[in-house]
Enzyme design. Structure first.
Site, PDB file in Angstrom:
ATOM      1  N   TYR A   1       0.839  -1.200   0.000  1.00 20.37           N
ATOM      2  CA  TYR A   1       0.000   0.000   0.000  1.00 20.37           C
ATOM      3  C   TYR A   1       0.875   1.252   0.000  1.00 20.37           C
ATOM      4  CZ  TYR A   1      -3.287   3.492   1.819  1.00 20.37           C
ATOM      5  OH  TYR A   1      -4.041   4.614   2.018  1.00 20.37           O
TER       6      TYR A   1
ATOM      7  N   LYS B   1       1.420   4.077  -3.062  1.00 18.97           N
ATOM      8  CA  LYS B   1       1.200   5.508  -2.835  1.00 18.97           C
ATOM      9  C   LYS B   1       2.431   6.292  -3.263  1.00 18.97           C
ATOM     10  CE  LYS B   1      -0.370   6.775   1.163  1.00 18.97           C
ATOM     11  NZ  LYS B   1      -0.757   6.878   2.576  1.00 18.97           N
TER      12      LYS B   1
ATOM     13  N   TRP C   1      -4.715   8.424   8.955  1.00 19.07           N
ATOM     14  CA  TRP C   1      -5.797   8.027   9.867  1.00 19.07           C
ATOM     15  C   TRP C   1      -7.132   8.655   9.457  1.00 19.07           C
ATOM     16  CZ3 TRP C   1      -3.694   8.253  15.573  1.00 19.07           C
ATOM     17  CH2 TRP C   1      -2.480   7.572  15.652  1.00 19.07           C
TER      18      TRP C   1
END
Length: 184
Positions: A16, A20, A41
Protein backbone atom coordinates in the site's frame (compact mmCIF):
# COMPACT_ATOMS: atom_id res chain seq x y z
CA UNK A 1 10.17 13.69 14.78
CA UNK A 2 7.22 14.52 12.52
CA UNK A 3 7.79 13.88 8.80
CA UNK A 4 8.45 17.03 6.77
CA UNK A 5 6.42 17.37 3.54
CA UNK A 6 9.52 17.75 1.35
CA UNK A 7 11.47 14.87 2.97
CA UNK A 8 12.64 12.36 0.35
CA UNK A 9 13.73 9.68 2.85
CA UNK A 10 11.18 7.17 1.59
CA UNK A 11 10.77 3.82 3.36
CA UNK A 12 7.39 2.26 2.52
CA UNK A 13 6.48 -0.57 4.90
CA UNK A 14 4.06 -2.46 2.66
CA UNK A 15 2.56 -2.69 -0.83
CA UNK A 16 0.00 0.00 0.00
CA UNK A 17 2.75 2.46 0.98
CA UNK A 18 4.84 1.52 -2.06
CA UNK A 19 1.97 2.15 -4.47
CA UNK A 20 1.20 5.51 -2.83
CA UNK A 21 4.86 6.49 -3.27
CA UNK A 22 4.86 5.35 -6.90
CA UNK A 23 1.80 7.52 -7.54
CA UNK A 24 3.47 10.55 -5.94
CA UNK A 25 6.62 10.04 -7.97
CA UNK A 26 4.66 9.59 -11.21
CA UNK A 27 2.94 12.93 -10.60
CA UNK A 28 6.02 14.85 -9.43
CA UNK A 29 8.24 13.48 -12.23
CA UNK A 30 5.66 14.25 -14.93
CA UNK A 31 4.22 17.63 -13.95
CA UNK A 32 5.71 20.96 -12.95
CA UNK A 33 2.56 22.15 -11.15
CA UNK A 34 0.92 19.75 -8.73
CA UNK A 35 -0.40 19.34 -5.22
CA UNK A 36 0.54 16.19 -3.36
CA UNK A 37 -1.22 16.18 0.00
CA UNK A 38 -0.36 13.44 2.46
CA UNK A 39 -2.91 12.51 5.09
CA UNK A 40 -3.21 9.90 7.84
CA UNK A 41 -5.80 8.03 9.87
CA UNK A 42 -8.68 9.12 7.64
CA UNK A 43 -12.31 9.04 8.75
CA UNK A 44 -15.45 10.30 7.05
CA UNK A 45 -19.09 9.58 6.41
CA UNK A 46 -18.49 7.27 3.45
CA UNK A 47 -16.78 3.92 3.62
CA UNK A 48 -15.19 2.11 6.53
CA UNK A 49 -12.97 3.73 9.13
CA UNK A 50 -11.49 3.17 12.58
CA UNK A 51 -14.21 5.10 14.42
CA UNK A 52 -17.10 3.19 12.82
CA UNK A 53 -15.38 -0.14 13.37
CA UNK A 54 -14.45 0.49 16.99
CA UNK A 55 -17.86 1.91 17.96
CA UNK A 56 -19.51 -1.22 16.55
CA UNK A 57 -17.04 -3.39 18.49
CA UNK A 58 -17.54 -1.29 21.63
CA UNK A 59 -21.31 -1.82 21.48
CA UNK A 60 -20.86 -5.59 21.74
CA UNK A 61 -17.76 -5.95 23.97
CA UNK A 62 -16.98 -4.94 27.54
CA UNK A 63 -13.37 -4.18 26.65
CA UNK A 64 -11.20 -3.64 23.58
CA UNK A 65 -7.45 -3.71 23.03
CA UNK A 66 -5.97 -0.85 21.02
CA UNK A 67 -2.35 -0.17 20.10
CA UNK A 68 -0.65 2.58 22.06
CA UNK A 69 2.72 2.75 20.27
CA UNK A 70 1.68 4.01 16.82
CA UNK A 71 1.57 7.82 16.91
CA UNK A 72 -0.05 10.35 14.57
CA UNK A 73 -3.18 12.49 14.13
CA UNK A 74 -6.46 11.74 12.36
CA UNK A 75 -7.90 13.45 9.29
CA UNK A 76 -11.61 14.16 8.83
CA UNK A 77 -12.53 14.00 5.13
CA UNK A 78 -14.91 16.97 5.43
CA UNK A 79 -12.11 19.23 6.72
CA UNK A 80 -9.67 17.88 4.15
CA UNK A 81 -12.08 18.54 1.27
CA UNK A 82 -12.45 22.19 2.28
CA UNK A 83 -8.66 22.57 2.38
CA UNK A 84 -8.22 20.92 -1.03
CA UNK A 85 -10.72 23.33 -2.60
CA UNK A 86 -8.82 26.26 -1.06
CA UNK A 87 -5.53 24.88 -2.37
CA UNK A 88 -6.85 24.44 -5.90
CA UNK A 89 -7.74 28.13 -5.98
CA UNK A 90 -4.03 29.01 -5.63
CA UNK A 91 -0.80 28.29 -7.43
CA UNK A 92 1.08 27.32 -4.27
CA UNK A 93 2.03 23.94 -5.65
CA UNK A 94 4.07 21.24 -3.97
CA UNK A 95 4.01 18.61 -1.27
CA UNK A 96 1.90 19.21 1.83
CA UNK A 97 0.80 17.37 4.93
CA UNK A 98 -2.76 17.81 6.17
CA UNK A 99 -4.27 16.20 9.25
CA UNK A 100 -6.52 17.71 11.86
CA UNK A 101 -4.75 19.86 14.41
CA UNK A 102 -3.43 18.68 17.76
CA UNK A 103 -4.79 20.31 20.91
CA UNK A 104 -2.20 22.63 22.43
CA UNK A 105 -4.13 23.46 25.63
CA UNK A 106 -3.03 21.25 28.52
CA UNK A 107 -6.35 22.08 30.26
CA UNK A 108 -8.38 20.69 27.36
CA UNK A 109 -9.43 17.61 29.33
CA UNK A 110 -7.92 15.11 26.92
CA UNK A 111 -4.58 14.07 25.50
CA UNK A 112 -2.73 16.90 23.76
CA UNK A 113 -0.25 16.85 20.89
CA UNK A 114 0.17 13.80 18.70
CA UNK A 115 -1.80 10.77 19.81
CA UNK A 116 -1.89 6.99 19.59
CA UNK A 117 -4.73 4.86 18.24
CA UNK A 118 -5.51 4.13 21.90
CA UNK A 119 -5.84 7.86 22.71
CA UNK A 120 -8.01 8.34 19.62
CA UNK A 121 -10.31 5.48 20.62
CA UNK A 122 -10.61 6.71 24.22
CA UNK A 123 -11.68 10.14 23.00
CA UNK A 124 -14.33 9.05 20.51
CA UNK A 125 -15.71 6.50 23.00
CA UNK A 126 -15.94 9.33 25.56
CA UNK A 127 -17.69 11.64 23.10
CA UNK A 128 -20.03 8.87 21.93
CA UNK A 129 -20.81 7.84 25.50
CA UNK A 130 -19.51 4.28 25.31
CA UNK A 131 -18.34 2.85 28.63
CA UNK A 132 -16.31 0.06 26.99
CA UNK A 133 -12.92 -0.34 28.69
CA UNK A 134 -10.05 0.49 26.34
CA UNK A 135 -6.84 -1.42 27.11
CA UNK A 136 -3.57 -0.01 25.73
CA UNK A 137 -1.30 -2.61 24.13
CA UNK A 138 1.86 -2.53 22.05
CA UNK A 139 1.78 -3.48 18.38
CA UNK A 140 3.63 -6.65 19.33
CA UNK A 141 1.10 -7.50 22.06
CA UNK A 142 -1.79 -6.84 19.67
CA UNK A 143 -0.47 -9.41 17.22
CA UNK A 144 -0.49 -9.65 13.47
CA UNK A 145 -2.47 -7.19 11.42
CA UNK A 146 -3.27 -7.32 7.72
CA UNK A 147 -0.44 -4.87 6.94
CA UNK A 148 2.63 -3.48 8.65
CA UNK A 149 1.84 -0.04 10.04
CA UNK A 150 4.30 2.76 10.84
CA UNK A 151 5.00 3.62 14.47
CA UNK A 152 5.51 7.27 13.46
CA UNK A 153 2.69 8.76 11.37
CA UNK A 154 3.29 12.28 12.65
CA UNK A 155 3.08 14.72 9.75
CA UNK A 156 4.51 18.23 10.05
CA UNK A 157 1.87 20.66 8.78
CA UNK A 158 3.61 24.02 9.22
CA UNK A 159 4.10 24.36 5.44
CA UNK A 160 0.31 24.79 5.08
CA UNK A 161 0.28 27.84 7.36
CA UNK A 162 3.52 29.20 5.90
CA UNK A 163 1.80 29.20 2.49
CA UNK A 164 -1.33 30.96 3.77
CA UNK A 165 -3.64 27.99 4.18
CA UNK A 166 -5.85 27.66 7.23
CA UNK A 167 -5.03 24.77 9.58
CA UNK A 168 -7.63 22.06 9.91
CA UNK A 169 -9.64 22.19 13.16
CA UNK A 170 -8.56 20.04 16.11
CA UNK A 171 -9.14 16.34 15.75
CA UNK A 172 -11.36 16.37 18.86
CA UNK A 173 -13.63 18.95 17.21
CA UNK A 174 -13.60 16.90 14.00
CA UNK A 175 -14.62 13.76 15.92
CA UNK A 176 -17.49 15.67 17.56
CA UNK A 177 -18.81 16.94 14.23
CA UNK A 178 -18.34 13.54 12.59
CA UNK A 179 -20.28 11.71 15.33
CA UNK A 180 -23.20 14.14 14.94
CA UNK A 181 -23.20 13.68 11.14
CA UNK A 182 -22.64 9.93 11.08
CA UNK A 183 -25.38 9.11 13.59
CA UNK A 184 -23.74 5.79 14.47
Amino acid sequence: EPWEPDCKDYKPLNVYGQTKLEGELAVSNTLDKYFIVRIAWVFGLNGKNFIKTMINVGKTHDEVRVVNDQIGTPTYTYDLARLLVDMCETEKYGYYHATNAEVKDENAGCKTGYISWYDFCCEFYRQYGLKTKVIPVTTEEYGLSKAARPFNSRLDKKKLVENGFKSLPTWQDAVSRYLKEAQL
